[in-house]
Design an enzyme around this catalytic site. Structure first.
Site, PDB file in Angstrom:
ATOM      1  N   CYS A   1      -4.965 -33.767 -92.407  1.00 42.33           N
ATOM      2  CA  CYS A   1      -4.786 -34.286 -93.840  1.00 42.33           C
ATOM      3  C   CYS A   1      -5.330 -35.745 -93.911  1.00 42.33           C
ATOM      4  O   CYS A   1      -6.144 -36.169 -94.614  1.00 42.33           O
ATOM      5  CB  CYS A   1      -3.652 -34.367 -94.451  1.00 42.33           C
ATOM      6  SG  CYS A   1      -2.862 -32.717 -94.306  1.00 42.33           S
TER       7      CYS A   1
ATOM      8  N   CYS B   1       0.502 -34.813 -90.966  1.00 46.02           N
ATOM      9  CA  CYS B   1      -0.610 -33.831 -90.733  1.00 46.02           C
ATOM     10  C   CYS B   1      -1.766 -34.709 -90.372  1.00 46.02           C
ATOM     11  O   CYS B   1      -2.375 -35.268 -91.183  1.00 46.02           O
ATOM     12  CB  CYS B   1      -0.872 -33.095 -91.867  1.00 46.02           C
ATOM     13  SG  CYS B   1      -2.416 -32.204 -92.013  1.00 46.02           S
TER      14      CYS B   1
END
Length: 127
Positions: free
Chosen positions: A36, A33
């Site tokens: 993230c 991600c």
């Protein structure tokens, strides 16, 4: 961890953290991600700044390796940040979760959790 973040590797480890720490901020993330990865340094800084043993912890939970916890809290987007008080999910600043790499909302939530934990720690005679 030196950055103040507790990396959770199992549902039991997360349950133990919730049972032993009054306030917990949980970052549900995935290695793949991008957002993230982008917010991770800020999250680590908040953890370093605000963590108080037994009163406030910042956890990171990989949704791919600890799927049971992610499914339990119905995490469907990464990153998702959840907040806990005395083992129960709570709202902070009107939200039970922050989805996405929203640094301003996360900062405001971390600061509020930090203030609450500091007050509890002071009342308990801890510093």
């Amino acid at each position: 961890m030196s950055d103040g973040v507790k990396h959770i590797n199992s549902a039991q480890e997360f349950a133990n953290l919730l049972n032993t720490t009054q306030y917990v901020v949980a970052d549900f993330y995935a290695d793949w991600c991008g957002p993230c990865k982008a917010i991770a340094p800020m999250y680590a800084q908040f953890a370093k700044t605000f963590s108080i043993p037994n009163f406030l912890a910042f956890a990171k939970i990989n949704v791919d390796s600890v799927q049971q916890v992610a499914q339990h809290y119905r995490v469907s987007a990464m990153p998702t940040f959840l907040f806990f008080k005395n083992g129960k999910q709570v709202a902070v600043n009107g939200s039970v979760m922050i989805q996405g790499a929203d640094v301003n909302s996360l900062r405001a939530a971390a600061e509020k959790m930090g203030r609450l934990a500091k007050e509890k720690a002071a009342a308990a005679g801890s510093s």
